[in-house]
Design a protein around this motif. Structure first.
Motif, PDB file in Angstrom:
ATOM      1  N   TRP A   1       9.557   0.471  -2.199  1.00 23.78           N
ATOM      2  CA  TRP A   1       9.222   1.788  -1.659  1.00 23.78           C
ATOM      3  C   TRP A   1       7.871   2.263  -2.181  1.00 23.78           C
ATOM      4  O   TRP A   1       7.041   2.769  -1.414  1.00 23.78           O
ATOM      5  CB  TRP A   1      10.305   2.826  -2.002  1.00 23.78           C
ATOM      6  CG  TRP A   1      10.009   4.117  -1.313  1.00 23.78           C
ATOM      7  CD1 TRP A   1      10.419   4.477  -0.069  1.00 23.78           C
ATOM      8  CD2 TRP A   1       9.205   5.193  -1.808  1.00 23.78           C
ATOM      9  NE1 TRP A   1       9.906   5.717   0.241  1.00 23.78           N
ATOM     10  CE2 TRP A   1       9.160   6.178  -0.809  1.00 23.78           C
ATOM     11  CE3 TRP A   1       8.508   5.407  -2.994  1.00 23.78           C
ATOM     12  CZ2 TRP A   1       8.458   7.360  -0.957  1.00 23.78           C
ATOM     13  CZ3 TRP A   1       7.806   6.602  -3.148  1.00 23.78           C
ATOM     14  CH2 TRP A   1       7.794   7.563  -2.136  1.00 23.78           C
ATOM     15  N   VAL A   2       7.614   2.100  -3.458  1.00 18.79           N
ATOM     16  CA  VAL A   2       6.341   2.542  -4.039  1.00 18.79           C
ATOM     17  C   VAL A   2       5.183   1.749  -3.433  1.00 18.79           C
ATOM     18  O   VAL A   2       4.130   2.326  -3.116  1.00 18.79           O
ATOM     19  CB  VAL A   2       6.362   2.433  -5.578  1.00 18.79           C
ATOM     20  CG1 VAL A   2       4.977   2.630  -6.159  1.00 18.79           C
ATOM     21  CG2 VAL A   2       7.330   3.451  -6.164  1.00 18.79           C
ATOM     22  N   MET A   3       5.332   0.473  -3.242  1.00 12.08           N
ATOM     23  CA  MET A   3       4.269  -0.329  -2.630  1.00 12.08           C
ATOM     24  C   MET A   3       4.003   0.123  -1.195  1.00 12.08           C
ATOM     25  O   MET A   3       2.846   0.231  -0.771  1.00 12.08           O
ATOM     26  CB  MET A   3       4.627  -1.820  -2.667  1.00 12.08           C
ATOM     27  CG  MET A   3       4.690  -2.399  -4.068  1.00 12.08           C
ATOM     28  SD  MET A   3       3.129  -2.279  -4.961  1.00 12.08           S
ATOM     29  CE  MET A   3       2.145  -3.426  -4.054  1.00 12.08           C
ATOM     30  N   GLU A   4       5.057   0.412  -0.452  1.00  8.02           N
ATOM     31  CA  GLU A   4       4.887   0.898   0.922  1.00  8.02           C
ATOM     32  C   GLU A   4       4.240   2.283   0.929  1.00  8.02           C
ATOM     33  O   GLU A   4       3.390   2.574   1.769  1.00  8.02           O
ATOM     34  CB  GLU A   4       6.228   0.920   1.648  1.00  8.02           C
ATOM     35  CG  GLU A   4       6.750  -0.469   1.966  1.00  8.02           C
ATOM     36  CD  GLU A   4       8.169  -0.470   2.506  1.00  8.02           C
ATOM     37  OE1 GLU A   4       8.808   0.616   2.574  1.00  8.02           O
ATOM     38  OE2 GLU A   4       8.644  -1.555   2.881  1.00  8.02           O
ATOM     39  N   PHE A   5       4.639   3.138  -0.016  1.00 11.50           N
ATOM     40  CA  PHE A   5       4.037   4.461  -0.118  1.00 11.50           C
ATOM     41  C   PHE A   5       2.549   4.344  -0.444  1.00 11.50           C
ATOM     42  O   PHE A   5       1.718   5.030   0.158  1.00 11.50           O
ATOM     43  CB  PHE A   5       4.744   5.305  -1.187  1.00 11.50           C
ATOM     44  CG  PHE A   5       4.037   6.600  -1.463  1.00 11.50           C
ATOM     45  CD1 PHE A   5       4.159   7.666  -0.591  1.00 11.50           C
ATOM     46  CD2 PHE A   5       3.224   6.748  -2.578  1.00 11.50           C
ATOM     47  CE1 PHE A   5       3.493   8.863  -0.818  1.00 11.50           C
ATOM     48  CE2 PHE A   5       2.553   7.928  -2.819  1.00 11.50           C
ATOM     49  CZ  PHE A   5       2.685   8.995  -1.938  1.00 11.50           C
ATOM     50  N   ALA A   6       2.188   3.479  -1.366  1.00 10.91           N
ATOM     51  CA  ALA A   6       0.785   3.310  -1.747  1.00 10.91           C
ATOM     52  C   ALA A   6      -0.033   2.816  -0.555  1.00 10.91           C
ATOM     53  O   ALA A   6      -1.163   3.276  -0.339  1.00 10.91           O
ATOM     54  CB  ALA A   6       0.662   2.348  -2.923  1.00 10.91           C
ATOM     55  N   ALA A   7       0.519   1.910   0.229  1.00  7.89           N
ATOM     56  CA  ALA A   7      -0.182   1.427   1.415  1.00  7.89           C
ATOM     57  C   ALA A   7      -0.379   2.567   2.413  1.00  7.89           C
ATOM     58  O   ALA A   7      -1.465   2.731   2.981  1.00  7.89           O
ATOM     59  CB  ALA A   7       0.590   0.270   2.055  1.00  7.89           C
ATOM     60  N   TRP A   8       0.660   3.364   2.633  1.00  6.46           N
ATOM     61  CA  TRP A   8       0.541   4.519   3.538  1.00  6.46           C
ATOM     62  C   TRP A   8      -0.496   5.511   3.011  1.00  6.46           C
ATOM     63  O   TRP A   8      -1.357   5.970   3.764  1.00  6.46           O
ATOM     64  CB  TRP A   8       1.909   5.208   3.670  1.00  6.46           C
ATOM     65  CG  TRP A   8       1.827   6.543   4.344  1.00  6.46           C
ATOM     66  CD1 TRP A   8       1.791   6.775   5.693  1.00  6.46           C
ATOM     67  CD2 TRP A   8       1.740   7.819   3.706  1.00  6.46           C
ATOM     68  NE1 TRP A   8       1.687   8.121   5.918  1.00  6.46           N
ATOM     69  CE2 TRP A   8       1.658   8.792   4.721  1.00  6.46           C
ATOM     70  CE3 TRP A   8       1.730   8.239   2.378  1.00  6.46           C
ATOM     71  CZ2 TRP A   8       1.569  10.152   4.452  1.00  6.46           C
ATOM     72  CZ3 TRP A   8       1.639   9.590   2.107  1.00  6.46           C
ATOM     73  CH2 TRP A   8       1.568  10.535   3.133  1.00  6.46           C
ATOM     74  N   TYR A   9      -0.421   5.817   1.720  1.00  9.12           N
ATOM     75  CA  TYR A   9      -1.307   6.800   1.102  1.00  9.12           C
ATOM     76  C   TYR A   9      -2.770   6.389   1.237  1.00  9.12           C
ATOM     77  O   TYR A   9      -3.629   7.218   1.522  1.00  9.12           O
ATOM     78  CB  TYR A   9      -0.930   6.939  -0.378  1.00  9.12           C
ATOM     79  CG  TYR A   9      -1.696   8.001  -1.133  1.00  9.12           C
ATOM     80  CD1 TYR A   9      -1.267   9.314  -1.113  1.00  9.12           C
ATOM     81  CD2 TYR A   9      -2.826   7.677  -1.859  1.00  9.12           C
ATOM     82  CE1 TYR A   9      -1.956  10.301  -1.807  1.00  9.12           C
ATOM     83  CE2 TYR A   9      -3.522   8.654  -2.564  1.00  9.12           C
ATOM     84  CZ  TYR A   9      -3.074   9.965  -2.533  1.00  9.12           C
ATOM     85  OH  TYR A   9      -3.766  10.933  -3.219  1.00  9.12           O
ATOM     86  N   ASN A  10      -3.051   5.127   1.078  1.00  8.96           N
ATOM     87  CA  ASN A  10      -4.431   4.648   1.134  1.00  8.96           C
ATOM     88  C   ASN A  10      -4.939   4.361   2.541  1.00  8.96           C
ATOM     89  O   ASN A  10      -6.134   4.471   2.793  1.00  8.96           O
ATOM     90  CB  ASN A  10      -4.585   3.402   0.273  1.00  8.96           C
ATOM     91  CG  ASN A  10      -4.502   3.732  -1.192  1.00  8.96           C
ATOM     92  OD1 ASN A  10      -5.091   4.697  -1.658  1.00  8.96           O
ATOM     93  ND2 ASN A  10      -3.751   2.928  -1.927  1.00  8.96           N
ATOM     94  N   ASN A  11      -4.044   3.981   3.453  1.00  7.74           N
ATOM     95  CA  ASN A  11      -4.482   3.525   4.767  1.00  7.74           C
ATOM     96  C   ASN A  11      -4.166   4.454   5.928  1.00  7.74           C
ATOM     97  O   ASN A  11      -4.783   4.339   6.986  1.00  7.74           O
ATOM     98  CB  ASN A  11      -3.876   2.151   5.068  1.00  7.74           C
ATOM     99  CG  ASN A  11      -4.325   1.130   4.057  1.00  7.74           C
ATOM    100  OD1 ASN A  11      -5.519   0.892   3.910  1.00  7.74           O
ATOM    101  ND2 ASN A  11      -3.388   0.536   3.341  1.00  7.74           N
ATOM    102  N   GLU A  12      -3.227   5.383   5.743  1.00  9.24           N
ATOM    103  CA  GLU A  12      -2.824   6.255   6.849  1.00  9.24           C
ATOM    104  C   GLU A  12      -2.973   7.743   6.529  1.00  9.24           C
ATOM    105  O   GLU A  12      -3.327   8.514   7.410  1.00  9.24           O
ATOM    106  CB  GLU A  12      -1.372   5.975   7.239  1.00  9.24           C
ATOM    107  CG  GLU A  12      -1.139   4.571   7.767  1.00  9.24           C
ATOM    108  CD  GLU A  12       0.320   4.317   8.060  1.00  9.24           C
ATOM    109  OE1 GLU A  12       0.965   5.206   8.665  1.00  9.24           O
ATOM    110  OE2 GLU A  12       0.822   3.249   7.674  1.00  9.24           O
ATOM    111  N   HIS A  13      -2.682   8.128   5.310  1.00  3.11           N
ATOM    112  CA  HIS A  13      -2.696   9.539   4.917  1.00  3.11           C
ATOM    113  C   HIS A  13      -4.117  10.073   4.908  1.00  3.11           C
ATOM    114  O   HIS A  13      -4.989   9.534   4.231  1.00  3.11           O
ATOM    115  CB  HIS A  13      -2.060   9.690   3.532  1.00  3.11           C
ATOM    116  CG  HIS A  13      -2.064  11.091   3.005  1.00  3.11           C
ATOM    117  ND1 HIS A  13      -1.419  12.116   3.641  1.00  3.11           N
ATOM    118  CD2 HIS A  13      -2.639  11.629   1.909  1.00  3.11           C
ATOM    119  CE1 HIS A  13      -1.592  13.233   2.953  1.00  3.11           C
ATOM    120  NE2 HIS A  13      -2.338  12.956   1.898  1.00  3.11           N
TER     121      HIS A  13
END
Length: 127
Positions: free
Chosen positions: A49-61
């Motif tokens: 979950w943290v890895m997916e969140f980090a990817a979202w935070y850096n690439n989508e947010h």
């Protein structure tokens, strides 16, 4: 906490590992639509979950401090083109409906450099 390598914080201003930065990131995670509804079933599940969140935070947010571009756009130097396009859209909207605009179009320009401790860096360079 010290046994785990966690350093105590004394609310130092403009320090990236201080409580305010951690709290801001936690708030972003907590209010993210991806926030889990139930506790994690395992440590591996939490890590995923943290890895997916980090990817979202850096690439989508889209970050407000970055004029609503993603960190990936900023680091990949794609932010200038995205912000220029956004500025053109806003200017066209203003021309099309000027009575809705009390002031000019907001600035979509980002600074060339981002600093965490700008005052300290300036003092070190001067000294």
């Amino acid at each position: 906490l010290r046994d785990l390598g966690v350093l105590p914080s004394f609310s130092r201003p403009r320090v990236s590992n201080d409580n305010a930065y951690a709290e801001a990131l936690f708030r972003t995670a907590k209010y993210c639509s991806r926030w889990p509804g139930l506790p994690f079933g395992s440590l591996d599940e939490a890590r995923v979950w943290v890895m997916e969140f980090a990817a979202w935070y850096n690439n989508e947010h889209r970050h407000s401090a970055l004029k609503y571009v993603t960190p990936a756009q900023r680091h990949g130097r794609q932010d200038a083109a995205a912000l220029k396009q956004r500025e053109q859209v806003y200017e066209a909207a203003q021309r099309g409906n000027p009575e809705r605009w009390a002031r000019g179009v907001r600035s979509w320009k980002l600074p060339g450099h981002v600093y965490l401790n700008r005052e300290r860096d300036a003092q070190q360079q001067a000294g």
